[in-house]
Design an enzyme around this catalytic site. Structure first.
Site, PDB file in Angstrom:
ATOM      1  N   HIS A 121     -11.758  -3.971   8.842  1.00  0.00           N
ATOM      2  CA  HIS A 121     -12.285  -3.858   7.473  1.00  0.00           C
ATOM      3  C   HIS A 121     -13.655  -3.175   7.446  1.00  0.00           C
ATOM      4  O   HIS A 121     -14.444  -3.399   6.534  1.00  0.00           O
ATOM      5  CB  HIS A 121     -12.434  -5.241   6.832  1.00  0.00           C
ATOM      6  CG  HIS A 121     -11.164  -5.818   6.270  1.00  0.00           C
ATOM      7  ND1 HIS A 121     -10.077  -6.119   7.041  1.00  0.00           N
ATOM      8  CD2 HIS A 121     -10.808  -6.152   5.002  1.00  0.00           C
ATOM      9  CE1 HIS A 121      -9.110  -6.624   6.272  1.00  0.00           C
ATOM     10  NE2 HIS A 121      -9.542  -6.650   5.027  1.00  0.00           N
ATOM     11  N   GLU A 151       0.786  -1.233   0.000  1.00  0.00           N
ATOM     12  CA  GLU A 151       0.000   0.000   0.000  1.00  0.00           C
ATOM     13  C   GLU A 151       0.820   1.286   0.000  1.00  0.00           C
ATOM     14  O   GLU A 151       0.515   2.202  -0.770  1.00  0.00           O
ATOM     15  CB  GLU A 151      -0.994   0.000   1.162  1.00  0.00           C
ATOM     16  CG  GLU A 151      -2.205  -0.902   0.957  1.00  0.00           C
ATOM     17  CD  GLU A 151      -1.926  -2.366   1.220  1.00  0.00           C
ATOM     18  OE1 GLU A 151      -0.812  -2.697   1.676  1.00  0.00           O
ATOM     19  OE2 GLU A 151      -2.823  -3.200   0.976  1.00  0.00           O
TER      20      GLU A 151
HETATM   21  C1  LIG Z   1      -2.704  -4.489   4.057  1.00  0.00           C
HETATM   22  C2  LIG Z   1      -3.726  -5.272   3.362  1.00  0.00           C
HETATM   23  N1  LIG Z   1      -3.817  -5.148   2.027  1.00  0.00           N
HETATM   24  C3  LIG Z   1      -4.741  -5.846   1.355  1.00  0.00           C
HETATM   25  C4  LIG Z   1      -5.590  -6.671   1.996  1.00  0.00           C
HETATM   26  C5  LIG Z   1      -6.650  -7.436   1.240  1.00  0.00           C
HETATM   27  N2  LIG Z   1      -6.258  -8.830   1.169  1.00  0.00           N
HETATM   28  C6  LIG Z   1      -6.670  -9.684   2.110  1.00  0.00           C
HETATM   29  S1  LIG Z   1      -5.977 -11.174   1.920  1.00  0.00           S
HETATM   30  C7  LIG Z   1      -5.148 -10.695   0.545  1.00  0.00           C
HETATM   31  C8  LIG Z   1      -4.276 -11.657  -0.152  1.00  0.00           C
HETATM   32  C9  LIG Z   1      -3.274 -12.212   0.776  1.00  0.00           C
HETATM   33  O1  LIG Z   1      -2.514 -13.166   0.158  1.00  0.00           O
HETATM   34  P1  LIG Z   1      -1.470 -14.008   0.980  1.00  0.00           P
HETATM   35  O2  LIG Z   1      -0.725 -13.112   1.883  1.00  0.00           O
HETATM   36  O3  LIG Z   1      -0.683 -14.787  -0.002  1.00  0.00           O
HETATM   37  O4  LIG Z   1      -2.338 -14.940   1.891  1.00  0.00           O
HETATM   38  P2  LIG Z   1      -3.394 -16.034   1.423  1.00  0.00           P
HETATM   39  O5  LIG Z   1      -4.705 -15.331   1.330  1.00  0.00           O
HETATM   40  O6  LIG Z   1      -2.965 -16.600   0.137  1.00  0.00           O
HETATM   41  O7  LIG Z   1      -3.387 -17.025   2.522  1.00  0.00           O
HETATM   42  C10 LIG Z   1      -5.413  -9.368   0.260  1.00  0.00           C
HETATM   43  C11 LIG Z   1      -4.855  -8.633  -0.874  1.00  0.00           C
HETATM   44  C12 LIG Z   1      -5.487  -6.749   3.397  1.00  0.00           C
HETATM   45  N3  LIG Z   1      -6.316  -7.496   4.111  1.00  0.00           N
HETATM   46  N4  LIG Z   1      -4.527  -6.053   4.043  1.00  0.00           N
END
Ligand SMILES: Cc1ncc(C[n+]2csc(CCOP(=O)(O)OP(=O)(O)O)c2C)c(N)n1
Lengths: 324, 350
Positions: free
Chosen positions: A129, A60
């Protein structure tokens, strides 16, 4: 007139603006291939290609910072933060960089960017959120702040934001994406920075913005059945702030209620109530009432979540009490 | 698709079969729990739809957690149900939290993405990608200063590799030789973004090496490999050499409950789901002479245990409305004044 959702109107605004202005590009998480976490940018990558819909890593501060730099270099970026709750991570880029660059550098360099994001309660999305953080933005000199409540404004405020010379934070409400209205997008919009008066009444003024506009209108309908007539003002933008429209309405009615989803203390409602109290003092028959979010984090549990922010029935209840 | 480990620092002594049966049981419990979470959602009883299932990632949770000790602390990302179960969570209280009920771990205030339990060392799941990572640096500092011998482990996804705070945290952990481990559960996807769409440097643990940490990658297919790698990393951290372990796995289903993964092909999914640590353990156990009956009994017990969590969650009450104002600050501190009370006070005075 056509039926359109808030979500589709936002997409249409981006599409029309991108056709008109080659310098506009969108940068953020999942904005391209995925089409946006709430579907706002769906399909735009097919129309404009991956160079104008930049899918980023989950970074971000760099998303916002890169938008700041691109804007300084003459582009017109639209950065997207999936949730306004992540704005804290980007606060330096937003508040120390974007907001201050024109001023610090003696007016030489502007930052014509839009930061699109969404906030608010309603999805049991939990404490990180579901927030309403517009006060952080409104508190920072140098940032514009738009918060559309209607489908018409979703379109027009975004189009107007994309013409501003300075950084605009554009906060949508997650509870409004599916809102459908009959709109004529060719009808001229109110000027940027002008509030909209949705209803005229002689008894009290309800000043609000974003989703709470709908709560205010719902409450006003019920109040009208009791013979209480409310003026309902949708601010549309919090910076610029159209205080003249508020002043005029308060002078007419002598009673004012400010309605906001964000936490009460030091919030947007606090600023509005203070201004009304200072500037309309001679006309006020009662203290200006602030109906705002409780000073607590948002719970995932639906009952607590709903209870944390004003509801139409709360507006009705306190409008009645105010009229006693 | 999977990334081959380039360094293997873990001791290679294989864990015995008696351990494998326990690991199998834990992995089965997690998968069954996650399946029940899906059911809770379908039945309209979950708090919202932001439920991130760890199906396919069980060996990462069980393997790493089996190398942890009582007193160790940890934080997780939003896909953390399995990790906490592997650290001894009560599945009833977890399911109740996911349903937003007052019998849940956080009295229904937190939900799926915010489960914590101080007693079991769980310093919290997080809905901010990367948000829980720096806390282990602090917990590591505390452990070091107090000489508690505890290790603190941060669990996060490959998506968090995009967060600057991870690098700040790794640097501090290395600089101060803290008893800290960073575990990246690399399920290949962050929402609709594949790892190689978010970085050119896909051998994730190499970044840790650059900061002076121990770094390793292990494939998730064999839980015993994960145990061995985790043991090496965690033991080293306990001795003052912090580390990073990437566990390569596959996110079997969509990102959250409503995501049908339109951004990836069916072939890829079919292929990815072949990396199933539970099937693998099942096969190995069968080959080692465990009977089908014995394994079925384990599966059956997991099903019965996890079925009950749904009943428990549904039968539990939502939090009382006035619980809303509790825990903003410590017990005994004044609670925030409810809006209604405040407005009534003002209007009464008027
Ligand atoms: C700082 C932040 N940016 C974006 C999000 C939205 N978001 C939630 S989960 C996610 C993907 C996360 O991927 P990863 O870290 O690989 O974990 P996974 O879901 O694959 O277990 C995103 C973009 C968030 N919750 N927090």
């Amino acid at each position: 007139m056509e039926k359109m959702t808030y979500r589709d109107a936002l997409r249409q605004a981006l599409r029309d603006a991108m056709h008109e202005d080659e310098d506009i590009f969108i940068i953020g998480e999942e904005v391209g291939r995925y089409g946006g976490a709430y579907g706002v940018t769906k399909g735009l990558i097919d129309e404009f290609g991956p160079e104008r819909l930049l899918d980023t890593p989950i970074s971000e501060p760099a998303i916002v910072g890169a938008a700041v730099g691109a804007a300084m270099a003459g582009m017109r970026p639209v950065a997207e933060l999936m949730y306004v709750d992540f704005i804290g991570m980007t606060m330096d880029q937003l508040c120390n960089q974007a907001a201050k660059i024109r001023y610090m550098f003696g007016g030489q360099i502007g930052v014509p960017m839009v930061l699109r994001t969404q906030g608010g309660t309603g999805r049991s999305a939990g404490a990180q959120h579901s927030q309403s953080l517009e006060a952080y933005v409104m508190h920072t000199p140098g940032l514009r702040l738009a918060m559309p409540a209607t489908v018409h404004d979703a379109y027009h405020l975004l189009r107007q934001a994309l013409k501003q010379p300075d950084p605009v934070v554009f906060i949508e409400h997650k509870g409004l994406y599916a809102l459908q209205e009959d709109v004529d997008l060719n009808a001229p919009p109110p000027a940027w920075g002008k509030a909209a008066v949705h209803r005229q009444g002689d008894d009290l003024v309800i000043v609000t913005y974003s989703r709470q506009l709908h709560y205010a209108l719902e409450a006003a309908e019920i109040l009208a059945q009791d013979g209480i007539e409310a003026t309902v003002i949708d601010l549309r933008t919090l910076n610029p702030l159209d205080f003249e429209t508020i002043r005029h309405a308060v002078e007419q009615t002598g009673k004012a209620m400010v309605l906001s989803e964000g936490p009460l203390t030091a919030g947007v409602a606090a600023e509005l109530a203070a201004r009304i109290s200072e500037e309309c003092f001679d006309f006020l028959e009662n203290p200006v009432l602030r109906l705002a979010g409780e000073d607590i984090p948002i719970s995932v549990s639906a009952g607590l979540e709903a209870g944390s922010v004003p509801s139409p029935s709360l507006v009705v209840e306190y409008a009645r009490k105010l009229m006693k | 698709m999977s990334i081959k480990p380039t360094t293997r620092s873990a001791p290679s002594g294989k864990v015995s079969n008696t351990d494998l049966i326990g690991l199998y049981r834990e992995m089965r419990r997690i998968r069954t729990f996650e399946e029940r979470v899906g059911e809770l959602f379908v039945r309209g009883q979950s708090a919202g739809s932001m439920l991130h299932l760890s199906i396919g990632e069980e060996s990462a949770a069980v393997g790493v957690c089996s190398a942890m000790k009582g007193g160790d602390t940890f934080t997780t990302h939003h896909r953390g149900h399995g990790i906490f179960l592997a650290r001894g969570a009560d599945p009833n209280r977890m399911m109740a939290e996911i349903a937003g009920k007052d019998t849940g771990y956080c009295q229904g205030k937190g939900g799926s993405m915010h489960i914590a339990d101080r007693g079991l060392g769980h310093l919290g799941a997080n809905a901010i990608v990367g948000g829980g990572i720096p806390a282990v640096v602090g917990a590591g500092l505390a452990a070091k200063r107090r000489g508690s011998g505890a290790v603190s482990v941060a669990f996060f996804g490959d998506g968090a590799m995009g967060q600057g705070i991870l690098y700040e945290s790794m640097n501090m952990a290395a600089l101060w030789s803290l008893p800290v481990v960073f575990v990246c559960i690399n399920n290949q996807w962050g929402m609709g973004t594949r790892v190689d769409q978010a970085t050119r440097a896909t051998v994730l643990h190499e970044r840790a090496l650059a900061f002076g940490l121990k770094g390793d990658t292990v494939d998730s297919i064999d839980v015993l490999d994960v145990v061995a790698a985790a043991q090496g990393t965690i033991d080293a951290a306990r001795a003052g050499m912090p580390g990073f372990l990437a566990v390569d796995c596959y996110r079997f289903f969509g990102h959250a409950r409503k995501d049908k993964s339109p951004y990836r092909s069916e072939e890829e999914e079919t292929d990815g789901r072949k990396k199933d640590p539970i099937k693998q353990a099942h096969t190995e156990l069968t080959q080692a002479g465990h009977t089908q009956q014995e394994l079925d009994a384990i599966d059956g017990a997991a099903a019965a245990e996890m079925d009950a969590t749904i009943d428990f969650a549904i039968a539990s009450n939502p939090p009382a409305q006035d619980a809303m104002f509790r825990d903003v600050f410590a017990p005994g501190e004044p609670e925030p004044e409810p809006l209604r009370q405040r407005l009534d006070r003002i209007l009464a005075r008027d």
